[in-house]
Structure formats: structure tokens, C-alpha cells
Design a protein around this motif. Structure first.
Motif, mmCIF file in Angstrom:
data_model
loop_
_atom_site.group_PDB
_atom_site.id
_atom_site.type_symbol
_atom_site.label_atom_id
_atom_site.label_comp_id
_atom_site.label_asym_id
_atom_site.label_seq_id
_atom_site.Cartn_x
_atom_site.Cartn_y
_atom_site.Cartn_z
ATOM 1 N N UNK A 1 19.355 54.501 34.373
ATOM 2 C CA UNK A 1 19.795 54.223 35.730
ATOM 3 C C UNK A 1 18.770 53.353 36.446
ATOM 4 N N UNK A 2 19.275 52.379 37.222
ATOM 5 C CA UNK A 2 18.398 51.522 38.008
ATOM 6 C C UNK A 2 18.598 51.782 39.504
ATOM 7 N N UNK A 3 19.813 51.596 39.970
ATOM 8 C CA UNK A 3 20.103 51.796 41.388
ATOM 9 C C UNK A 3 21.606 51.805 41.595
ATOM 10 N N UNK A 4 22.038 52.439 42.692
ATOM 11 C CA UNK A 4 23.456 52.456 43.022
ATOM 12 C C UNK A 4 23.621 52.587 44.530
ATOM 13 N N UNK A 5 24.788 52.172 45.011
ATOM 14 C CA UNK A 5 25.103 52.241 46.430
ATOM 15 C C UNK A 5 26.498 52.817 46.587
ATOM 16 N N UNK B 1 12.584 41.744 42.585
ATOM 17 C CA UNK B 1 11.356 41.008 42.874
ATOM 18 C C UNK B 1 10.210 41.543 42.020
ATOM 19 N N UNK B 2 9.149 40.773 41.945
ATOM 20 C CA UNK B 2 7.963 41.175 41.183
ATOM 21 C C UNK B 2 8.335 41.662 39.795
ATOM 22 N N UNK C 1 12.679 55.466 40.332
ATOM 23 C CA UNK C 1 11.268 55.365 40.703
ATOM 24 C C UNK C 1 10.592 54.169 40.036
ATOM 25 N N UNK C 2 11.040 53.834 38.850
ATOM 26 C CA UNK C 2 10.393 52.760 38.089
ATOM 27 C C UNK C 2 10.567 51.382 38.737
ATOM 28 N N UNK C 3 11.560 51.253 39.609
ATOM 29 C CA UNK C 3 11.810 49.952 40.246
ATOM 30 C C UNK C 3 11.724 50.018 41.761
ATOM 31 N N UNK C 4 11.501 51.204 42.292
ATOM 32 C CA UNK C 4 11.458 51.367 43.746
ATOM 33 C C UNK C 4 10.336 50.502 44.334
ATOM 34 N N UNK C 5 10.650 49.830 45.426
ATOM 35 C CA UNK C 5 9.681 48.927 46.039
ATOM 36 C C UNK C 5 9.770 47.507 45.504
#
Length: 125
Positions: free
Chosen positions: A47-51, A84-85, A62-66
């Protein structure tokens, strides 16, 4: 039947940015969430992110937060993942998926029933 079409992948150097898009054909109910998973060769899909469509609430790994930000455009029936980054370890095939989120956004792949074809993201060091 909802279909999901991803775009925006590519090759980028470490520290760079990419924006992924996922366009949904057909109407998506507000109780559903649409999000991103990724899978690198030899690794499990994560999982990466969802809306969630109804209120725009999000869940981000957590691994991609920020670094990664997910957003939605209701008028276009499209979600975006601004990355980003970027790091070499972000290299993977990124999949857009839809899952029921009536009680909150779930992070397991089994909770998502409709998937896109995937888009490749490669980050060079």
C-alpha cells in the motif's frame, strides 16, 4: 463497471518528482476509496496511499509520508499521486485500485476489488 486507467510513470533521477494520475470511468460511490499500491520485482504488493471520495480523507504509508501526496478531483473523477524526493527504492510498478472504505481506508490489497493495468516508475541513483 468502473475501470481505472493510470498514467504518468517514467524514469527519473533520485531526488526528482513525478505525478501519477488515475482516471476512473463510471461513477464511483462516496463510500469507496481509490488509491495506489506498488510492487517491485520479487516483492509483495504494498500500500502507498489512498483517498476516500466522500470526504477527501487520506491514508499514506509511513515509507512515503512527507514525500508523496495523494489528492482527488471529483469533477474529473481522477486521483493523483504527487511523488517528490524520489529514491531508488521507490522503483516499482504502481497500480491504481478501488476499495470499499465505509469504515475507513484499508491498506490491504484484498480490500480492493478493481485494479488498473499499472504504470512503471523507475528511479535511477
Amino acid at each position: 463497471q468502473v475501470q481505472l486507467v493510470e498514467s504518468g510513470g517514467g524514469l527519473v533521477q533520485a531526488g526528482g518528482s513525478l505525478r501519477l494520475s488515475c482516471a476512473a470511468s463510471g461513477r464511483t460511490s462516496g463510500t469507496y476509496a481509490t488509491g495506489w499500491f506498488r510492487q517491485a520485482p520479487g516483492k509483495e504488493r504494498e500500500f502507498v496511499a489512498a483517498v476516500r471520495w466522500s470526504d477527501g480523507s487520506t491514508n499514506t504509508a509511513e515509507s512515503v509520508k512527507g514525500r508523496f501526496t495523494i489528492s482527488r478531483d471529483i469533477a474529473k473523477n481522477t486521483i493523483y499521486l504527487q511523488m517528490n524526493s524520489l529514491k531508488p527504492e521507490d522503483t516499482a510498478t504502481y497500480y491504481c485500485a478501488r476499495g470499499w472504505a465505509g469504515f475507513g481506508i484499508l491498506v490491504t490489497a484484498k480490500a480492493y476489488d478493481i485494479w488498473g493495468q499499472g504504470t512503471q516508475v523507475t528511479v535511477s541513483s
